[in-house]
Design an enzyme around this catalytic site. Structure first.
Site, mmCIF file in Angstrom:
data_model
loop_
_atom_site.group_PDB
_atom_site.id
_atom_site.type_symbol
_atom_site.label_atom_id
_atom_site.label_comp_id
_atom_site.label_asym_id
_atom_site.label_seq_id
_atom_site.Cartn_x
_atom_site.Cartn_y
_atom_site.Cartn_z
ATOM 1 N N SER A 124 -7.290 -34.436 -21.752
ATOM 2 C CA SER A 124 -8.801 -34.217 -21.587
ATOM 3 C C SER A 124 -9.071 -32.851 -21.452
ATOM 4 C CB SER A 124 -9.079 -35.047 -20.154
ATOM 5 O OG SER A 124 -10.333 -34.659 -19.744
ATOM 6 N N TYR A 149 -7.961 -37.956 -11.142
ATOM 7 C CA TYR A 149 -7.911 -38.344 -12.409
ATOM 8 C C TYR A 149 -7.303 -36.955 -13.256
ATOM 9 C CZ TYR A 149 -9.967 -38.391 -17.230
ATOM 10 O OH TYR A 149 -10.126 -38.321 -18.508
ATOM 11 N N LYS A 153 -3.987 -36.258 -16.088
ATOM 12 C CA LYS A 153 -4.019 -35.729 -17.176
ATOM 13 C C LYS A 153 -3.050 -34.431 -17.340
ATOM 14 C CE LYS A 153 -6.281 -38.781 -19.143
ATOM 15 N NZ LYS A 153 -5.632 -40.038 -19.967
ATOM 16 N N ASN A 178 -16.230 -34.568 -24.713
ATOM 17 C CA ASN A 178 -16.934 -35.547 -24.099
ATOM 18 C C ASN A 178 -17.371 -36.694 -25.030
ATOM 19 O OD1 ASN A 178 -17.150 -33.784 -22.213
ATOM 20 N ND2 ASN A 178 -18.752 -35.083 -21.050
ATOM 21 N N ARG A 230 -21.737 -29.457 -21.947
ATOM 22 C CA ARG A 230 -20.680 -29.982 -22.385
ATOM 23 C C ARG A 230 -20.580 -30.274 -23.742
ATOM 24 N NH1 ARG A 230 -20.094 -29.542 -17.835
ATOM 25 N NH2 ARG A 230 -19.487 -31.081 -15.954
ATOM 26 N N ARG A 294 -23.783 -33.096 -8.982
ATOM 27 C CA ARG A 294 -22.804 -33.864 -8.591
ATOM 28 C C ARG A 294 -21.557 -33.336 -8.462
ATOM 29 N NH1 ARG A 294 -21.181 -38.225 -13.460
ATOM 30 N NH2 ARG A 294 -20.219 -36.357 -14.293
HETATM 31 C C1 UD1 Z 1 -15.831 -36.510 -16.914
HETATM 32 C C2 UD1 Z 1 -14.532 -35.728 -16.659
HETATM 33 C C3 UD1 Z 1 -13.696 -35.885 -18.234
HETATM 34 C C4 UD1 Z 1 -13.542 -37.543 -18.357
HETATM 35 C C5 UD1 Z 1 -14.704 -38.083 -18.403
HETATM 36 C C6 UD1 Z 1 -14.446 -39.648 -18.551
HETATM 37 C C7 UD1 Z 1 -14.249 -33.802 -15.586
HETATM 38 C C8 UD1 Z 1 -14.682 -32.547 -15.390
HETATM 39 N N1 UD1 Z 1 -14.685 -34.461 -16.608
HETATM 40 O O1 UD1 Z 1 -16.542 -35.814 -17.838
HETATM 41 O O2 UD1 Z 1 -12.684 -35.373 -18.002
HETATM 42 O O3 UD1 Z 1 -12.726 -37.573 -19.451
HETATM 43 O O4 UD1 Z 1 -15.625 -38.026 -17.494
HETATM 44 O O5 UD1 Z 1 -15.048 -40.482 -17.768
HETATM 45 O O6 UD1 Z 1 -13.656 -34.339 -14.737
HETATM 46 N N2 UD1 Z 1 -24.923 -36.505 -15.834
HETATM 47 C C9 UD1 Z 1 -26.061 -36.360 -15.266
HETATM 48 N N3 UD1 Z 1 -26.797 -37.793 -14.875
HETATM 49 C C10 UD1 Z 1 -25.769 -38.967 -14.941
HETATM 50 C C11 UD1 Z 1 -24.420 -38.882 -15.632
HETATM 51 C C12 UD1 Z 1 -24.109 -37.411 -15.889
HETATM 52 O O7 UD1 Z 1 -27.044 -35.404 -15.237
HETATM 53 O O8 UD1 Z 1 -26.194 -39.837 -14.528
HETATM 54 C C13 UD1 Z 1 -24.394 -34.914 -16.314
HETATM 55 C C14 UD1 Z 1 -23.201 -34.518 -15.541
HETATM 56 O O9 UD1 Z 1 -23.649 -33.860 -14.203
HETATM 57 C C15 UD1 Z 1 -22.649 -33.647 -16.432
HETATM 58 C C16 UD1 Z 1 -22.690 -34.218 -17.739
HETATM 59 O O10 UD1 Z 1 -23.823 -35.277 -17.486
HETATM 60 O O11 UD1 Z 1 -23.216 -32.345 -16.334
HETATM 61 C C17 UD1 Z 1 -21.930 -35.217 -18.488
HETATM 62 O O12 UD1 Z 1 -21.354 -36.061 -17.475
HETATM 63 P P1 UD1 Z 1 -20.156 -37.250 -17.552
HETATM 64 O O13 UD1 Z 1 -20.832 -38.087 -19.021
HETATM 65 O O14 UD1 Z 1 -20.092 -37.961 -16.623
HETATM 66 O O15 UD1 Z 1 -18.985 -36.564 -18.362
HETATM 67 P P2 UD1 Z 1 -18.033 -35.403 -17.673
HETATM 68 O O16 UD1 Z 1 -18.200 -35.326 -16.261
HETATM 69 O O17 UD1 Z 1 -18.169 -34.135 -18.396
#
Ligand code: UD1
Length: 337
Positions: A124, A149, A153, A178, A230, A294
């Site tokens: 990842s 997590y 990795k 992502n 991302r 978050r």
């Molecule tokens: C995270 C992990 C990644 C992992 C993936 C799998 C980190 C840094 N990244 O990705 O390694 O493979 O999860 O589960 O540990 N967001 C919102 N609202 C929401 C959900 C998300 O605003 O309800 C935003 C988050 O703040 C982020 C973006 O959307 O900026 C992507 O979030 P998410 O889809 O959870 O993925 P990552 O956190 O990038």
């Protein structure tokens, strides 16, 4: 050639089963449905037009690998099976270390006994932490992991590098950015259990009326629109990267081989860009509100993918719009819970 796909009923695993089959390979799926659903297999069979080879079992159990390696001539393994929720990993560290690293060592041990050397490992972009510069290349330093997590990795990569330096293995770690989207048929896609952690399933479930609205985590980041950035990659592009990595291992045909590759699009998009693109391509208006940051989120990360293009001959071909259209097509066909 038969390829063992651990976690083959999961999100990335199931799409990779399709790509492997399209490339003329025969996937053998091992899954325990701990974070997936047997209906995925039915979806796969509809897409492929024939039954899949499937074993239900735990990736920590050497017996199941022994059985599969005895019953099939396996030419390589793609090891997806792992837990992937950042928050949960902080609450249940032992489960994460056992599932993500215990299973890796069990798999390697049985692969060695059966002289199977080709392995692709799901890593990842989380290994880069909060990078000093973007895009990140494979030379960008690995930062101290900010979650259990992420640590699984990093340690997984270290184990593989050490193992491949002295043992007759041939291994690639793919550092995913992502993954989003679904197969264009809408027959397989992302199926999170419970409340989704990830952005796109949360958005699609809100659009479907399962959730009232979704929260953008933070709009005061130092980015052009204040939201995190991302590298969102269509899951079918990611699936095809596994086929490219596997054919690269076959081509180099070398023992004690280990390498890592970024698998992203090379472009970053903000949370708001994702939401706006989702609305535009699907003609929707998903309710959202802004909330606090978050904890543990990095501000901005996207990948330089020149190495994957040059060495593996692989590049992402689908757009963010394609991915978000396919994600909605998948979600809107699902029965409402
Ligand atoms: C995270 C992990 C990644 C992992 C993936 C799998 C980190 C840094 N990244 O990705 O390694 O493979 O999860 O589960 O540990 N967001 C919102 N609202 C929401 C959900 C998300 O605003 O309800 C935003 C988050 O703040 C982020 C973006 O959307 O900026 C992507 O979030 P998410 O889809 O959870 O993925 P990552 O956190 O990038």
């Amino acid at each position: 050639m038969k390829i063992l796909v651990t976690g083959g009923a999961g999100f990335i695993g199931s799409h990779t089963v399709v790509s492997l089959t399209e490339a003329g390979l025969t996937p053998v799926i091992l899954d325990n449905f701990s974070n997936s659903n047997p209906e995925v297999l039915a979806g796969l069979e509809k897409i492929l037009g024939f039954p899949v080879i499937f074993y239900e079992g735990d990736c920590n159990d050497p017996g199941i690998y022994n059985r599969i390696f005895t019953e099939h001539e396996i030419g390589g393994v793609i090891h997806f099976a792992a837990c992937k929720a950042v928050g949960e990993s902080m609450e249940r560290p032992l489960m994460y270390y056992r599932n993500n690293l215990g299973s890796l060592m069990t798999l390697l041990t049985v692969m060695e006994q059966h002289q199977i050397r080709n392995l692709i490992f799901s890593s990842s972009c989380t290994v880069y932490g909060e990078p000093d510069t973007v895009p990140v290349t494979e030379q960008t330093p690995v930062k101290e992991a900010s979650s259990v997590y992420g640590n699984t990795k990093q340690i997984g990569e270290e184990i593989l590098r050490d193992v491949a330096s002295v043992m007759p293995f041939s291994i690639i770690s793919l550092r995913y950015f992502n993954p989003v989207g679904a197969h264009p048929s809408g027959l397989i896609g992302e199926l999170p259990t419970g409340v989704p952690n990830n952005l796109v399933p949360f958005v699609t479930q809100t659009a479907a009326g399962i959730r009232e609205s979704f929260t953008v985590f933070g709009n005061d980041y130092p980015t052009p629109d204040g939201t995190c950035i991302r590298d969102y990659i269509h899951v079918m592009d990611l699936a095809e990267a596994h086929v490219a990595a596997l054919s690269h291992l076959m081509k180099v045909n070398q023992e004690k081989y280990y390498d890592v590759f970024n698998v992203g699009t090379g472009t970053g998009n903000s949370v708001l860009e994702v939401v706006n693109t989702f609305d535009r391509v699907n003609n929707l208006n998903v309710p959202h509100r802004f909330g606090p940051r978050r904890s543990g989120d990095v501000i901005a990360i996207w990948g330089n993918v020149d190495k994957s293009a040059g060495v593996l001959g692989w590049k992402a071909r689908r757009s963010l719009a394609d991915a978000l259209k396919d994600a909605w097509n998948w979600q809107s066909r699902l029965p409402k819970p």
